[in-house]
Every structure is written in C-alpha cells, then in structure tokens.
Design an enzyme around this catalytic site. Sequence first.
Site, mmCIF file in Angstrom:
data_model
loop_
_atom_site.group_PDB
_atom_site.id
_atom_site.type_symbol
_atom_site.label_atom_id
_atom_site.label_comp_id
_atom_site.label_asym_id
_atom_site.label_seq_id
_atom_site.Cartn_x
_atom_site.Cartn_y
_atom_site.Cartn_z
ATOM 1 N N ASN A 29 1.337 4.525 8.399
ATOM 2 C CA ASN A 29 0.633 3.550 7.669
ATOM 3 C C ASN A 29 -0.824 3.744 7.600
ATOM 4 O OD1 ASN A 29 -0.022 0.788 6.716
ATOM 5 N ND2 ASN A 29 1.786 0.206 7.378
ATOM 6 N N ASP A 30 -1.538 3.647 6.762
ATOM 7 C CA ASP A 30 -3.009 3.510 6.407
ATOM 8 C C ASP A 30 -3.721 2.524 6.862
ATOM 9 O OD1 ASP A 30 -3.116 6.289 5.369
ATOM 10 O OD2 ASP A 30 -2.133 5.318 3.504
ATOM 11 N N HIS A 36 11.359 0.780 0.299
ATOM 12 C CA HIS A 36 10.760 1.219 1.509
ATOM 13 C C HIS A 36 10.989 0.517 2.886
ATOM 14 C CE1 HIS A 36 7.758 -1.588 0.470
ATOM 15 N NE2 HIS A 36 7.156 -1.401 1.403
ATOM 16 N N GLU A 80 15.899 -11.678 23.349
ATOM 17 C CA GLU A 80 17.185 -11.073 23.351
ATOM 18 C C GLU A 80 17.467 -10.314 24.630
ATOM 19 O OE1 GLU A 80 18.216 -8.911 19.644
ATOM 20 O OE2 GLU A 80 17.626 -10.831 18.435
ATOM 21 N N PHE A 126 12.329 -23.192 2.622
ATOM 22 C CA PHE A 126 11.227 -23.187 3.222
ATOM 23 C C PHE A 126 11.272 -23.468 4.854
ATOM 24 C CE2 PHE A 126 9.563 -23.554 -0.971
ATOM 25 C CZ PHE A 126 8.491 -22.592 -1.090
ATOM 26 N N ASN A 179 10.919 -5.412 4.457
ATOM 27 C CA ASN A 179 10.500 -6.505 3.697
ATOM 28 C C ASN A 179 10.874 -6.339 2.216
ATOM 29 O OD1 ASN A 179 9.631 -8.122 5.725
ATOM 30 N ND2 ASN A 179 7.511 -7.306 5.555
ATOM 31 N N TYR A 209 9.521 -29.798 9.761
ATOM 32 C CA TYR A 209 10.421 -30.100 10.682
ATOM 33 C C TYR A 209 10.748 -28.518 11.492
ATOM 34 C CZ TYR A 209 14.059 -32.055 13.604
ATOM 35 O OH TYR A 209 14.904 -32.717 14.694
ATOM 36 N N ALA A 213 -4.106 5.247 0.191
ATOM 37 C CA ALA A 213 -5.433 4.571 0.346
ATOM 38 C C ALA A 213 -6.323 5.287 1.377
ATOM 39 C CB ALA A 213 -5.041 3.222 0.952
HETATM 40 P P1 H2U Z 1 5.008 -3.519 2.344
HETATM 41 O O1 H2U Z 1 5.164 -3.877 1.189
HETATM 42 O O2 H2U Z 1 6.442 -3.874 3.245
HETATM 43 O O3 H2U Z 1 3.937 -4.163 3.316
HETATM 44 O O4 H2U Z 1 4.685 -2.312 2.876
HETATM 45 C C1 H2U Z 1 3.658 -1.306 2.217
HETATM 46 C C2 H2U Z 1 3.001 -0.483 3.549
HETATM 47 O O5 H2U Z 1 2.448 0.629 2.718
HETATM 48 C C3 H2U Z 1 1.987 -1.596 3.925
HETATM 49 O O6 H2U Z 1 2.008 -1.819 5.326
HETATM 50 C C4 H2U Z 1 1.301 0.668 3.658
HETATM 51 C C5 H2U Z 1 0.703 -0.830 3.834
HETATM 52 O O7 H2U Z 1 -0.250 -0.916 4.834
HETATM 53 N N1 H2U Z 1 0.421 1.424 2.736
HETATM 54 C C6 H2U Z 1 -0.191 2.367 3.284
HETATM 55 O O8 H2U Z 1 0.074 2.718 4.330
HETATM 56 N N2 H2U Z 1 -0.897 3.260 2.361
HETATM 57 C C7 H2U Z 1 -1.295 2.850 1.032
HETATM 58 O O9 H2U Z 1 -1.935 3.836 0.297
HETATM 59 C C8 H2U Z 1 -0.742 2.028 0.577
HETATM 60 C C9 H2U Z 1 0.505 0.752 1.283
HETATM 61 ZN ZN ZN Z 2 18.362 -9.325 17.370
#
Ligand code: H2U
Ligand code: ZN
Length: 358
Positions: A80-81, A169, A185, A318, A156, A322, A64
């Site tokens: 992370n973008d 990933h 903790e 879920f 995740n 509660y 991205a």
């Molecule tokens: P999740 O599926 O766990 O959300 O992880 C994907 C991550 O990858 C997400 O945090 C990053 C998203 O922001 N990402 C990028 O940094 N660049 C991209 O082009 C696509 C996704």
């Molecule tokens: Zn822990």
Amino acid sequence: MEPEVSFQPSEHQHNRYNPLRDEWVLVSAHRMNRPWKGQVEKPPQENIPRHDPKNPLCPGARRAGGEVNPDYEGTFVFENDFPALQPDAPEPGPADHPLLQATSARGVCQVMCFHPWSDITLPLMTNQEVRAVIDKWAEISSDLGATYPWVQIFENKGETMGCSNPHPHCQVWASSFLPNEAQTEERTQREYLRTHGTPMLLEYGRLEEERKERLVLKNDHWLVVVPYWAVWPFQTLLLPRRHVTRLQDLSDEERDSLASIMKRLLCKYDNLFEVSFPYSMGWHGAPTGRHLKEDCSHWQLHAHYYPPLLRSASVRKFMVGYEMLAQAQRDLTAEQAAERLRNLPEEHYKTGGAAEDR
Ligand code: H2U
Ligand code: ZN
C-alpha cells in the site's frame, strides 16, 4: 390480570448474546415497518470501464508512489502506498501515567487486486478465478504470518463502505500486535473450549446445521449462517464444517468448495436488492507469528460479512446513537434475514450465472 402472551422473537423485543464478542444485541424486529425519510444511498457506479490507465489498481497503471503495475492477468499484490502500519517505528517509551498508555505498533499493509478487470466482482468471476484469490489469501496469510501475530485480510466493497476504487480488491494489514477484535475472539474462544471441551465455532456450526433456521447455504465443506447474534441486517458467518484454524490449512478440495460457496453467497447478496451489494468482510483465524508455537485449537477459521443495507439498495442501517452509546440494535431477526437470503436465486441477476461460460 394480563393475558398470557407467548414469546415470539419476530414480535417481541429481546437481547441476544454474542459469545464471540462477549456482548449483547437488542433485537426489535417490529421496527422494520417504520417510515424512512433519512439518507438515501447513491446507486453504485454503473458502466465502469474494464480498463482505465488512470486507475492506479489497473494493470499497467502508475500508482501514487510512482511505481507502474505489471500487466497482471490474475491476482496482483502490492505494498500500500499509504500504509497505516510500517515495519519500523520508534518505541513510544514507558507510560508516565496509567491513563496515558501507548505501545509500539509495527506492520505492513498490502493491497490485493482480485482480477485485471475493473468491471467485475467476485460473484461474477469464475470458480477458478475465485479459487486463485483464495490461494493468494492463504499464501499471504502464511508468508506474513511467519513474522506477524495477526494478518487481517479484509475487503471493503462499495462506496457505502468507504471503498475508494471500484476495481475488485481487498487489503491486508499485518501487525505486530493482536487488534481488539482478535484479542476478544482469542479470549472468548479459549474460555469456551476450556469450559465446554469443544471449539466454540465448531460447535456453533454443528448446531446451526441441525437447527437450519439460520442456515443460508451449505456444501461439503462449508456453511453460511446468519448468526443468532447478527448485528448488521444481512450479516453472515462463513464457517468450515471441519475444525480448521487458519486459511493456509485448507485443503485443495476445501478451497474449491470455498470458491463455490462464496460465489453462491455473493450472488444471493447482489440479488437481494438487485445491486452490487456493499459490505465489509474479513477473515479471522488463529493468531500467527509467535503464536504458531502455541496450542490454538480453540480457534475455528471463519469469515464475517458485514453488509450495511437494510431495506433496499438505497436504505442502509446506521450504527449511530443508541448503538454508539449503549448497544447494537437490529430491526429484523436473524431467522428472517436467513430466510430471505435462503429463498433468493443463486444465479446472478445480471448474467443468470454466465460467468463459467466466459
Ligand atoms: P480501499 O478502496 O479499500 O480503500 O483500497 C484502496 C487502497 O489502495 C487504499 O488503501 C491504496 C489506498 O491506500 N492505494 C495505493 O496504495 N496506491 C495508489 O496509487 C492508490 C490506492
Ligand atoms: Zn471473528
């Protein structure tokens, strides 16, 4: 007079204490048989293409932010973008009322691809490939931990857990502060060591090794248990058998044996409902950064696995109502969950354990 009934944890509701989070969970195992007409989870996507040039996590794909990924062959880490934490942000300034407090939050967010293929998951990777993931985790934890007090590695997995991309990933968020879970903790383990003279989770691992009823897996260096206080139906705790405070302190042998036990656990998870098992997992170890100079012997390294599925591939637990307003509640005992996991085969239902032959 009422007849005397002896307590059966699988029959009689009760509260259990989680010493790590200093909170209670309501165990009401007799509720497992109630009918379910609620939401049904979609099965995970099948036939994922091994390589998709449009998937931003694939080798050679454009992300991205405009960057093009290298043609990576093992693990691959990138910034992370869309980071939730950035290294620079102005200070919020002093609070003008005690009910309106803010503190600064700085950090970095990274994404780590486990493998160049989009159609593979950890349990189907070879021991060597999983070992490479572990080495990368340890390296990141040490590198970011040189500056940041908390380096949260988490995965995740599956759409049910909000994962946006099937490519295997995890994410790493390093922060200038100790997040809530870390603070809790930190406090509970510190108090436990002070009061009892042994690190809490070292003692807990030994106890479960002896009692066996909540033990799922064990090898030379590691244990997997459904903790006594588990909240999620098939929640597990992965613990080293030796006292280890951080991922980067694991020896060569311990890393190999971690790869092996992770694969065994994740094969069992997938085999439980014959589906690529969704979960959130993550590592907790002693804080880093400025804490590296402190005595952190109250900490024991561990990983939490929090899988949401309850009865089948399509019926999840879920945490609402509660749980949100009062207290966590579970529908089967930790001992029942452990027994089910223990009795499952370790060969993956899809391949019968063929990953090593690839
Ligand atoms: P999740 O599926 O766990 O959300 O992880 C994907 C991550 O990858 C997400 O945090 C990053 C998203 O922001 N990402 C990028 O940094 N660049 C991209 O082009 C696509 C996704
Ligand atoms: Zn822990």
